[in-house]
Design a protein around this motif. Sequence first.
Motif, PDB file in Angstrom:
ATOM      1  N   LEU A  18      -6.655  40.888 -25.014  1.00 27.75           N
ATOM      2  CA  LEU A  18      -7.284  40.155 -26.110  1.00 27.75           C
ATOM      3  C   LEU A  18      -6.258  39.724 -27.155  1.00 27.75           C
ATOM      4  O   LEU A  18      -6.378  38.641 -27.739  1.00 27.75           O
ATOM      5  N   LEU A  19      -5.251  40.546 -27.377  1.00 20.66           N
ATOM      6  CA  LEU A  19      -4.184  40.189 -28.309  1.00 20.66           C
ATOM      7  C   LEU A  19      -3.416  38.965 -27.810  1.00 20.66           C
ATOM      8  O   LEU A  19      -3.202  37.998 -28.553  1.00 20.66           O
ATOM      9  N   PHE A  20      -3.004  38.984 -26.538  1.00 25.46           N
ATOM     10  CA  PHE A  20      -2.297  37.835 -25.960  1.00 25.46           C
ATOM     11  C   PHE A  20      -3.186  36.595 -25.961  1.00 25.46           C
ATOM     12  O   PHE A  20      -2.727  35.486 -26.249  1.00 25.46           O
ATOM     13  N   LEU A  21      -4.458  36.787 -25.641  1.00 27.40           N
ATOM     14  CA  LEU A  21      -5.391  35.672 -25.584  1.00 27.40           C
ATOM     15  C   LEU A  21      -5.561  35.029 -26.960  1.00 27.40           C
ATOM     16  O   LEU A  21      -5.498  33.800 -27.092  1.00 27.40           O
ATOM     17  N   SER A  22      -5.741  35.836 -27.988  1.00 27.79           N
ATOM     18  CA  SER A  22      -5.928  35.284 -29.330  1.00 27.79           C
ATOM     19  C   SER A  22      -4.665  34.611 -29.849  1.00 27.79           C
ATOM     20  O   SER A  22      -4.721  33.527 -30.442  1.00 27.79           O
ATOM     21  N   MET A  23      -3.502  35.235 -29.623  1.00 26.42           N
ATOM     22  CA  MET A  23      -2.261  34.619 -30.070  1.00 26.42           C
ATOM     23  C   MET A  23      -1.976  33.321 -29.302  1.00 26.42           C
ATOM     24  O   MET A  23      -1.474  32.349 -29.877  1.00 26.42           O
ATOM     25  N   GLY A  24      -2.299  33.311 -28.026  1.00 23.23           N
ATOM     26  CA  GLY A  24      -2.119  32.091 -27.234  1.00 23.23           C
ATOM     27  C   GLY A  24      -3.017  30.967 -27.710  1.00 23.23           C
ATOM     28  O   GLY A  24      -2.597  29.805 -27.771  1.00 23.23           O
ATOM     29  N   LEU A  25      -4.256  31.297 -28.069  1.00 21.02           N
ATOM     30  CA  LEU A  25      -5.168  30.276 -28.585  1.00 21.02           C
ATOM     31  C   LEU A  25      -4.683  29.714 -29.918  1.00 21.02           C
ATOM     32  O   LEU A  25      -4.754  28.506 -30.158  1.00 21.02           O
TER      33      LEU A  25
END
Length: 78
Positions: A18-25
């Motif tokens: 979720l951390l990678f996903l949010s930062m990627g978004l």
Amino acid sequence: MNVVHSKGDDPLLLFLGLLFLSMGLIQLIKPSWGWYINEGWKVEGESEPSEAYLIIAQLGGIFGIVVGVILCLAGIFN
């Protein structure tokens, strides 16, 4: 001491995903934010990130989203 996890549930992988996903978004939607946080405060006056920086930041955002999805899936289907 052995820690027993239920099959198919790894909270650390889910959190990292979720951390990678949010930062990627964030990088995909607003790539200039990273430039302002890292470099923008060092420059006096009006300055903008280059077009190449914005494209590379968006590509990094796509990579972060892919890694985030993989980590989330790994955490769910461990």
